[in-house]
Design a protein around this motif. Structure first.
Motif, PDB file in Angstrom:
ATOM      1  N   SER A  17       0.833  -1.198   0.000  1.00 18.00           N
ATOM      2  CA  SER A  17       0.000   0.000   0.000  1.00 18.00           C
ATOM      3  C   SER A  17       0.869   1.250   0.000  1.00 18.00           C
ATOM      4  N   HIS A  18       1.870   1.246   0.860  1.00 19.70           N
ATOM      5  CA  HIS A  18       2.759   2.406   0.967  1.00 19.70           C
ATOM      6  C   HIS A  18       3.617   2.571  -0.289  1.00 19.70           C
ATOM      7  N   GLN A  19       4.262   1.493  -0.725  1.00 19.11           N
ATOM      8  CA  GLN A  19       5.174   1.589  -1.873  1.00 19.11           C
ATOM      9  C   GLN A  19       4.463   1.913  -3.178  1.00 19.11           C
ATOM     10  N   LEU A  20       3.270   1.336  -3.372  1.00 18.85           N
ATOM     11  CA  LEU A  20       2.583   1.472  -4.662  1.00 18.85           C
ATOM     12  C   LEU A  20       1.433   2.475  -4.618  1.00 18.85           C
ATOM     13  N   GLN A  21       1.229   3.109  -3.460  1.00 19.25           N
ATOM     14  CA  GLN A  21       0.161   4.096  -3.308  1.00 19.25           C
ATOM     15  C   GLN A  21      -1.210   3.507  -3.652  1.00 19.25           C
ATOM     16  N   ILE A  22      -1.528   2.402  -2.983  1.00 22.32           N
ATOM     17  CA  ILE A  22      -2.816   1.724  -3.165  1.00 22.32           C
ATOM     18  C   ILE A  22      -3.544   1.717  -1.836  1.00 22.32           C
ATOM     19  N   GLN A  23      -4.841   1.993  -1.873  1.00 25.80           N
ATOM     20  CA  GLN A  23      -5.662   1.870  -0.683  1.00 25.80           C
ATOM     21  C   GLN A  23      -6.392   0.538  -0.755  1.00 25.80           C
TER      22      GLN A  23
END
Length: 154
Positions: A132-138
């Motif tokens: 989530s943090h690395q790929l900017q996914i919620q």
């Protein structure tokens, strides 16, 4: 007539090279995300994920997902446990979302690790948080696993 045949042959070769490049990039994107997820959940001795493309007459006819470990290939569905399949399935959805090119990245999940053994739930949660943090996914997950629920959330 001979010039037309030459142009057609050249066009086929260019399309074939483009196909191979696209397959290579697709395999890299999918395998890097899935393999990373497997390592985060199962540790350094986890399976690696790859896709084998089968071709016939210079056309891809199928893409077969394969897990490898210690030089051996395994069918993800029939030769591994359900927790591995849950992790691979989750990571493939993440990779497909990344390939979509969408800027608003949200993935809704229903019991994303229902076949994963309870001793791996914390690792699965950490993997979700890292991706989530690395790929900017919620991620929005429906789950009965209290270990997947974030701190301060209910």
């Amino acid at each position: 007539m001979e010039a037309k045949a030459y142009v057609i042959q050249e066009a086929k070769e260019v399309c074939g090279q483009a196909q191979l490049l696209l397959q290579s990039r697709l395999e890299y994107c999918l395998s890097s995300v899935v393999s990373k997820a497997l390592v985060l959940v199962f540790g350094e001795d986890a399976y690696e994920f790859q896709i084998n493309f089968n071709t016939r007459a210079d056309q891809t006819i199928e893409a077969i997902p394969v897990l490898t470990r210690d030089g051996e290939e395994y069918d993800p569905i029939t030769m591994t446990g359900g927790g591995v399949v849950d992790t691979v399935s989750f990571a493939l959805r993440v990779a497909c979302l990344m390939l979509s090119g969408k800027e608003d990245r949200v993935l809704v999940l229903d019991e994303p690790c229902k076949h994963l053994s309870a001793d791996r739930w914390e690792a699965f949660k950490c993997m979700m948080e890292e991706l989530s943090h690395q790929l900017q996914i919620q991620f929005i997950a429906v789950t009965h696993s209290p270990e997947l629920i974030g701190e301060g959330e209910g």
